[in-house]
Scaffold this active site. Structure first.
Site, PDB file in Angstrom:
ATOM      1  N   CYS A   2       0.832  -1.186   0.000  1.00 23.97           N
ATOM      2  CA  CYS A   2       0.000   0.000   0.000  1.00 23.97           C
ATOM      3  C   CYS A   2       0.875   1.247   0.000  1.00 23.97           C
ATOM      4  O   CYS A   2       1.902   1.298   0.650  1.00 23.97           O
ATOM      5  CB  CYS A   2      -0.955   0.088   1.194  1.00 23.97           C
ATOM      6  SG  CYS A   2      -2.106  -1.260   1.304  1.00 23.97           S
ATOM      7  N   ARG A  27       4.153  -0.442  -4.694  1.00 23.76           N
ATOM      8  CA  ARG A  27       3.889  -0.915  -3.336  1.00 23.76           C
ATOM      9  C   ARG A  27       2.608  -1.745  -3.247  1.00 23.76           C
ATOM     10  O   ARG A  27       2.368  -2.410  -2.234  1.00 23.76           O
ATOM     11  CB  ARG A  27       3.760   0.276  -2.379  1.00 23.76           C
ATOM     12  CG  ARG A  27       5.000   1.122  -2.310  1.00 23.76           C
ATOM     13  CD  ARG A  27       4.770   2.294  -1.390  1.00 23.76           C
ATOM     14  NE  ARG A  27       4.584   1.841  -0.017  1.00 23.76           N
ATOM     15  CZ  ARG A  27       5.560   1.614   0.831  1.00 23.76           C
ATOM     16  NH1 ARG A  27       6.804   1.797   0.455  1.00 23.76           N
ATOM     17  NH2 ARG A  27       5.313   1.209   2.047  1.00 23.76           N
ATOM     18  N   TRP A  75      -2.674  -2.937  -1.610  1.00 22.92           N
ATOM     19  CA  TRP A  75      -2.297  -4.345  -1.719  1.00 22.92           C
ATOM     20  C   TRP A  75      -3.091  -5.040  -0.616  1.00 22.92           C
ATOM     21  O   TRP A  75      -2.813  -4.865   0.566  1.00 22.92           O
ATOM     22  CB  TRP A  75      -0.792  -4.508  -1.505  1.00 22.92           C
ATOM     23  CG  TRP A  75      -0.299  -5.904  -1.720  1.00 22.92           C
ATOM     24  CD1 TRP A  75       0.054  -6.467  -2.904  1.00 22.92           C
ATOM     25  CD2 TRP A  75      -0.089  -6.908  -0.724  1.00 22.92           C
ATOM     26  NE1 TRP A  75       0.468  -7.760  -2.710  1.00 22.92           N
ATOM     27  CE2 TRP A  75       0.389  -8.065  -1.385  1.00 22.92           C
ATOM     28  CE3 TRP A  75      -0.253  -6.956   0.664  1.00 22.92           C
ATOM     29  CZ2 TRP A  75       0.714  -9.239  -0.713  1.00 22.92           C
ATOM     30  CZ3 TRP A  75       0.059  -8.130   1.335  1.00 22.92           C
ATOM     31  CH2 TRP A  75       0.538  -9.252   0.641  1.00 22.92           C
ATOM     32  N   ASN A 100      -1.544   2.644   5.402  1.00 27.30           N
ATOM     33  CA  ASN A 100      -0.686   1.521   5.006  1.00 27.30           C
ATOM     34  C   ASN A 100      -0.289   0.806   6.287  1.00 27.30           C
ATOM     35  O   ASN A 100       0.200   1.441   7.222  1.00 27.30           O
ATOM     36  CB  ASN A 100       0.570   2.055   4.289  1.00 27.30           C
ATOM     37  CG  ASN A 100       1.634   0.981   4.134  1.00 27.30           C
ATOM     38  OD1 ASN A 100       1.316  -0.185   3.934  1.00 27.30           O
ATOM     39  ND2 ASN A 100       2.894   1.361   4.237  1.00 27.30           N
ATOM     40  N   GLY A 101      -0.493  -0.511   6.336  1.00 34.59           N
ATOM     41  CA  GLY A 101      -0.131  -1.267   7.544  1.00 34.59           C
ATOM     42  C   GLY A 101      -1.230  -2.246   7.895  1.00 34.59           C
ATOM     43  O   GLY A 101      -2.132  -2.499   7.091  1.00 34.59           O
ATOM     44  N   GLU A 482      18.134 -17.856  -6.697  1.00 34.40           N
ATOM     45  CA  GLU A 482      17.702 -16.525  -7.120  1.00 34.40           C
ATOM     46  C   GLU A 482      17.126 -16.580  -8.544  1.00 34.40           C
ATOM     47  O   GLU A 482      16.097 -15.968  -8.835  1.00 34.40           O
ATOM     48  CB  GLU A 482      18.888 -15.547  -7.031  1.00 34.40           C
ATOM     49  CG  GLU A 482      18.666 -14.162  -7.599  1.00 34.40           C
ATOM     50  CD  GLU A 482      17.509 -13.391  -6.974  1.00 34.40           C
ATOM     51  OE1 GLU A 482      16.968 -13.811  -5.944  1.00 34.40           O
ATOM     52  OE2 GLU A 482      17.124 -12.361  -7.563  1.00 34.40           O
ATOM     53  N   LYS A 486      13.333 -15.499  -9.585  1.00 29.98           N
ATOM     54  CA  LYS A 486      13.019 -14.500 -10.626  1.00 29.98           C
ATOM     55  C   LYS A 486      12.044 -15.089 -11.641  1.00 29.98           C
ATOM     56  O   LYS A 486      11.076 -14.454 -12.023  1.00 29.98           O
ATOM     57  CB  LYS A 486      14.275 -14.050 -11.382  1.00 29.98           C
ATOM     58  CG  LYS A 486      15.246 -13.147 -10.685  1.00 29.98           C
ATOM     59  CD  LYS A 486      14.775 -11.734 -10.477  1.00 29.98           C
ATOM     60  CE  LYS A 486      14.106 -11.577  -9.143  1.00 29.98           C
ATOM     61  NZ  LYS A 486      14.931 -11.221  -8.033  1.00 29.98           N
ATOM     62  N   GLU A 489       8.476 -15.592 -10.126  1.00 28.41           N
ATOM     63  CA  GLU A 489       7.687 -14.418  -9.720  1.00 28.41           C
ATOM     64  C   GLU A 489       7.189 -13.582 -10.894  1.00 28.41           C
ATOM     65  O   GLU A 489       6.139 -12.972 -10.793  1.00 28.41           O
ATOM     66  CB  GLU A 489       8.425 -13.553  -8.688  1.00 28.41           C
ATOM     67  CG  GLU A 489       9.574 -12.755  -9.184  1.00 28.41           C
ATOM     68  CD  GLU A 489      10.246 -11.962  -8.077  1.00 28.41           C
ATOM     69  OE1 GLU A 489       9.549 -11.427  -7.215  1.00 28.41           O
ATOM     70  OE2 GLU A 489      11.487 -11.872  -8.104  1.00 28.41           O
ATOM     71  N   HIS A 505      19.081 -37.057  -4.493  1.00 29.46           N
ATOM     72  CA  HIS A 505      18.302 -37.272  -3.267  1.00 29.46           C
ATOM     73  C   HIS A 505      16.834 -36.900  -3.451  1.00 29.46           C
ATOM     74  O   HIS A 505      16.160 -36.562  -2.484  1.00 29.46           O
ATOM     75  CB  HIS A 505      18.931 -36.469  -2.115  1.00 29.46           C
ATOM     76  CG  HIS A 505      20.348 -36.861  -1.869  1.00 29.46           C
ATOM     77  ND1 HIS A 505      20.699 -38.025  -1.221  1.00 29.46           N
ATOM     78  CD2 HIS A 505      21.507 -36.270  -2.241  1.00 29.46           C
ATOM     79  CE1 HIS A 505      22.017 -38.124  -1.184  1.00 29.46           C
ATOM     80  NE2 HIS A 505      22.535 -37.072  -1.801  1.00 29.46           N
ATOM     81  N   LYS A 604       6.294  -4.614  -3.952  1.00 29.72           N
ATOM     82  CA  LYS A 604       7.732  -4.433  -3.812  1.00 29.72           C
ATOM     83  C   LYS A 604       8.176  -4.423  -2.360  1.00 29.72           C
ATOM     84  O   LYS A 604       9.158  -5.034  -1.988  1.00 29.72           O
ATOM     85  CB  LYS A 604       8.128  -3.118  -4.479  1.00 29.72           C
ATOM     86  CG  LYS A 604       9.607  -2.802  -4.365  1.00 29.72           C
ATOM     87  CD  LYS A 604      10.303  -3.111  -5.646  1.00 29.72           C
ATOM     88  CE  LYS A 604      11.799  -3.017  -5.526  1.00 29.72           C
ATOM     89  NZ  LYS A 604      12.456  -4.231  -6.005  1.00 29.72           N
TER      90      LYS A 604
HETATM   91  C1  F6R Z   1      12.098 -10.709  -5.297  1.00 29.61           C
HETATM   92  C2  F6R Z   1      11.991  -9.617  -4.355  1.00 29.61           C
HETATM   93  C3  F6R Z   1      11.615  -9.929  -2.965  1.00 29.61           C
HETATM   94  C4  F6R Z   1      12.409  -9.033  -1.989  1.00 29.61           C
HETATM   95  C5  F6R Z   1      11.928  -9.274  -0.551  1.00 29.61           C
HETATM   96  C6  F6R Z   1      12.753  -8.479   0.445  1.00 29.61           C
HETATM   97  O1  F6R Z   1      12.522 -10.268  -6.548  1.00 29.61           O
HETATM   98  O2  F6R Z   1      12.188  -8.475  -4.700  1.00 29.61           O
HETATM   99  O3  F6R Z   1      11.817 -11.260  -2.681  1.00 29.61           O
HETATM  100  O4  F6R Z   1      13.754  -9.336  -2.125  1.00 29.61           O
HETATM  101  O5  F6R Z   1      10.594  -8.892  -0.447  1.00 29.61           O
HETATM  102  O6  F6R Z   1      12.679  -7.125   0.208  1.00 29.61           O
HETATM  103  P1  F6R Z   1      13.758  -6.137   0.804  1.00 29.61           P
HETATM  104  O7  F6R Z   1      15.071  -6.457   0.172  1.00 29.61           O
HETATM  105  O8  F6R Z   1      13.263  -4.764   0.435  1.00 29.61           O
HETATM  106  O9  F6R Z   1      13.789  -6.356   2.284  1.00 29.61           O
END
Ligand code: F6R
Length: 609
Positions: A2, A27, A75, A100-101, A482, A486, A489, A505, A604
Site C-alpha cells: 500500500c 507498493r 495491496w 498503510n499497515g 535466485e 526471478k 515471480e 536425493h 515491492k
Molecule cells: C524478489 C523480491 C523480494 C524481496 C523481498 C525483500 O525479486 O524483490 O523477494 O527481495 O521482499 O525485500 P527487501 O530487500 O526490500 O527487504
C-alpha cells in the site's frame, strides 16, 4: 504494501496525488482511490479496483478538484479487492483516511464502535481507525488530538493521512512500523510513503520516526513524538531526481534496472573506496568487527539469497562462522544469545516488516552489534541498526529485485574481505588484488549483458513450460535459487532450485524430456562435480540449458549452452552468473505477456507480516 500520498496546497491536489500514486504503485496495485475536500467543503471520492491508470480516467471531471486531498494504492490484506474495501475510508462524511499497515486489534475496536452506532461499509482493518478518530473528534473537536488519542489504542503497524471537512487547511499524519515522510513545498505541504511519490513537487523531506504524529498546513509542519512531546524533525534534501525514477526509454523498470547494473555497481564500488576499510560501515565498526566471533545474516526473498552467497565468502575469507536465516523464521526462533555476533540485515527497501522485527528481536536478545546493508537512506532499517552501509543501486521500482541484489553482493563481498582483514586472514597484497578484481565487475557485466539475444531464444522455449529446475553448487547454488525465484515471480512458471549434489536425493525423479534443467557450471574447483550432475540429467533425457565458460564433450549433448565470460575470479562468479538468469526471466515474462514490473499478487515493499 500500500502506498499513501496527500497534502494541502494552493493548487489542485488531484493531479499531484495521481502522479504520486502512480509512482507508489510498486507498493501495491490491486485498487486505488483518492479523496479531496471540494469547494463546498464536502468530501469527494473516486475509487477503482485495478490500477491508478483507471483511477486517473475517472478523475478527469473538472469538478473533481480540491486544495486538500489524500490518495491510496492498495495491496489487499484484510478484505478482498472491492471498491468498498479501497481507500480512502470515511467516517460520517466528515473525516477521511488512508492507511498503510495492519491493525492487529481491529476486531475488538470494531465491536466497540459498532455498539456506539458506527456503521462499517468495508471488511478492512483500516475502517476502524477512521471511525475511532471520529468518535474522539465528536467530543474534542480537534483532529490532531483525536489522531493522537486514537493511535494510542492501535496495535500493529500504520502510516496514515487524515483530513476533516471542518478544517480543509490542515491534515494529520502518523506512523508506527510503516514508512511515512513529509514533503515541504512553498505554500504547500505533503506526506507520502516514500520520496519517489513527491519528487515532481519537492526534494525537501522530513523522515518521521515510529510513534510520530504530525500536523501539516500550507505554512508548515509540527511533529509530536511517541511521548507526545513536540519535536523538531530536520528537513533533508533528497539526492534523488525525477529522471532517476522514470523509464528513460526502457520498456520496463526491470529491464532498465538490469541494464543499470554496471553503473550501480560502479557507484557502489566508488562509495567503498580503494581499500577494505571498516570506517565505511560506521564509526564503531572497527571496534565491533574485532570483537565479533560469528556472523548472523537475516533477510527475506532475494536479499536472503544474497545472504546465502555471503555465508560462503565470510566463512572462507574471514574464518568466521556465519548463519543465514529468513527473517520471518528468525524472529520467532530461539537462537543462542551470543553477544559477540555481528547481526547483518539485508534489505533493498529497509522497510520489510519481518527483517525489521528480526533486528529488534536480536537487540532484545542482547545482540546489539547490528549492521544494515540497505538501498534506501534513512529507511527504518538503517535507523534501527548500530552500523549501516548503503548499496548505491539508485531507486529500484520493478517488483523483481535485480540491481539491488548484485549491489548487495558487492557490499557483502567487501564486508567478507574487511572482516578477513580485521581477523588477520588477508594480506595487503591479496587485498589489493581483490579490490582490483572487484573493479573489473562493471565491464564484466557489460560483456555479460551482451548475451541477451541468446537468452531471448531460450525464453521463447520456456514459454510453454510448466516447470523448471535450477542447479548450482557452492556460491552458484544461491544464484540458482535466485534465478528460480526471478522466473517464478514474473513468468509464473513453477521453478525450483537445488544444490546440484542434492539431485540424486529426490529431484532426479522429476527429470524427463519436458523438464528444463538450468545448470550453472563455471570452470572452477567444483566443475567436475557439476559436470557429473549434467551427465545424470542427460542420461534421463532431461533438457539441459548449460551456463558455462568451459568447452568439452558434455556441452555438445546439452540442449543449449550459454557461453559465459572466461577467467573470472572465483568470488565474482555469483555476481556474473546472476545476469543471464535475470535476462532469462525478463524475456520469458515478455514472451508470456505477463506484467513484468507488477507481477500478480506481489508488492515491492512487504511492510506487513
Ligand atoms: C524478489 C523480491 C523480494 C524481496 C523481498 C525483500 O525479486 O524483490 O523477494 O527481495 O521482499 O525485500 P527487501 O530487500 O526490500 O527487504
Amino acid at each position: 504494501m500500500c502506498g499513501v500520498v496527500g497534502g494541502v496546497s494552493e493548487r489542485n491536489m488531484v493531479p499531484i496525488i495521481l502522479e504520486g500514486l502512480s509512482r507508489l504503485e510498486y507498493r501495491g496495485y490491486d485498487s486505488a482511490g483518492i479523496t479531496v475536500i471540494g469547494s463546498s467543503n464536502k468530501l469527494a471520492r473516486q475509487r477503482v479496483t485495478g490500477r491508478v491508470e483507471e483511477l486517473a480516467k475517472i478523475c478527469g471531471n473538472e469538478n473533481f478538484r480540491g486544495l486538500c486531498g489524500i490518495g491510496h494504492t492498495r495491496w489487499a490484506t484484510h478484505g478482498g479487492v472491492t471498491i468498498d474495501n479501497a481507500h480512502p475510508h470515511f467516517s460520517n462524511d466528515k473525516i477521511a483516511l488512508v492507511h498503510n499497515g495492519i491493525i492487529e486489534n481491529y476486531a475488538p475496536i470494531r465491536e466497540e464502535l459498532k455498539a456506539k452506532g458506527y456503521e462499517f461499509k468495508s471488511e478492512t482493518d483500516t475502517e476502524v481507525i477512521v471511525h475511532l478518530i471520529h468518535s474522539l473528534y465528536v467530543t474534542n473537536k480537534n483532529l490532531l488530538l483525536s489522531v493522537k488519542e486514537a493511535t494510542k489504542q492501535l496495535h500493529g503497524a500504520y502510516a496514515i493521512g487524515v483530513m476533516c471537512v471542518d478544517n480543509p487547511d490542515e491534515m494529520v499524519c502518523a506512523r508506527l512500523g510503516a514508512p511515512l515522510i513529509l514533503g515541504l513545498g512553498i505554500g504547500e505541504m505533503f506526506f507520502a510513503s516514500d520520496i519517489s511519490a513527491l519528487l515532481p513537487v519537492t526534494q525537501k523531506v522530513v523522515y518521521l520516526e515510529d510513534g510520530d504524529v504530525a500536523i501539516i498546513t500550507r505554512a508548515g509542519y509540527k511533529v509530536y513524538d511517541a511521548h507526545d512531546k513536540e519535536i523538531f524533525r530536520k528537513p533533508n534534501i533528497s539526492e534523488l531526481s525525477v529522471t532517476q525514477t522514470e523509464l528513460n526509454g526502457y520498456r520496463h523498470y526491470m529491464q532498465k534496472e538490469i541494464f543499470e547494473q554496471p553503473d550501480a555497481i560502479a557507484q557502489t564500488l566508488q562509495s567503498l573506496g580503494n581499500s577494505f576499510n571498516t570506517n565505511v560501515f560506521g564509526r564503531d565498526a572497527g571496534k565491533i568487527f574485532k570483537q565479533i566471533d560469528q556472523v548472523q545474516i537475516i533477510a527475506c526473498g532475494t536479499s536472503y539469497n544474497a545472504g546465502m552467497v555471503a555465508k560462503y565468502w565470510i566463512e572462507d575469507f574471514a574464518g568466521l562462522e556465519c548463519r543465514v536465516d529468513i527473517a520471518s523464521e528468525y524472529r520467532y526462533s530461539k537462537p543462542p544469545k551470543r553477544p559477540n555476533t555481528l547481526i547483518v540485515s539485508l534489505s533493498q527497501s529497509g522497510e520489510t516488516a519481518d527483517t525489521l522485527a528480526s533486528v529488534k528481536y536480536a537487540h532484545e536478545l542482547g545482540m546489539t552489534n547490528t549492521l544494515a546493508i540497505c538501498n534506501v537512506a534513512e529507511s527504518s532499517l538503517t535507523r534501527l541498526s548500530k552500523l549501516s552501509i548503503l548499496t548505491q543501486a539508485g531507486p529500484e521500482i520493478g517488483v523483481a529485485s535485480t540491481k539491488a541484489f548484485t549491489t548487495q553482493l558487492v557490499v557483502l563481498l567487501y564486508l567478507a574481505n574487511t572482516l578477513a582483514m580485521t581477523k588477520g586472514h588477508l594480506t595487503s597484497n591479496d587485498a589489493e588484488a581483490r579490490i582490483r578484481q572487484m573493479r573489473c565487475l562493471p565491464q564484466l557485466i557489460i560483456d555479460t549483458l551482451k548475451l541477451e539475444e541468446q537468452l531471448k531464444l531460450i525464453a521463447k522455449e520456456m514459454e510453454y513450460k510448466q516447470h523448471a529446475l535450477f542447479l548450482g553448487r557452492n556460491t552458484l547454488y544461491p544464484i540458482a535459487v535466485e534465478g528460480s525465484l526471478k522466473l517464478k515471480e514474473i513468468s509464473y512458471i513453477h521453478a525450483e532450485a537445488y544444490a546440484a549434489g542434492e539431485l540424486k536425493h529426490g529431484p532426479l525423479a522429476l527429470i524427463d524430456k519436458e523438464m528444463p534443467a538450468i545448470i550453472l557450471m563455471p570452470g572452477n574447483l567444483l566443475h567436475d562435480k557439476v559436470k557429473s550432475n549434467v551427465q545424470e540429467v542427460l542420461a534421463r533425457q532431461g533438457v539441459v540449458y548449460l551456463f558455462t565458460d568451459t568447452e568439452e564433450d558434455v556441452t555438445a549433448k546439452c540442449h543449449r549452452v550459454v557461453k559465459m565470460p572466461e577467467n573470472i575470479a572465483e568470488y565474482l562468479l555469483p555476481i556474473i552468473y546472476t545476469i543471464p538468469l535475470q535476462l532469462l526471466s525478463y524475456h520469458t515474462a515478455i514472451t508470456k505477456g505477463t506484467d513484468v514490473d507488477k507481477p500478480r499478487n506481489l508488492a515491492k515493499s512487504v511492510t506487513v507480516e
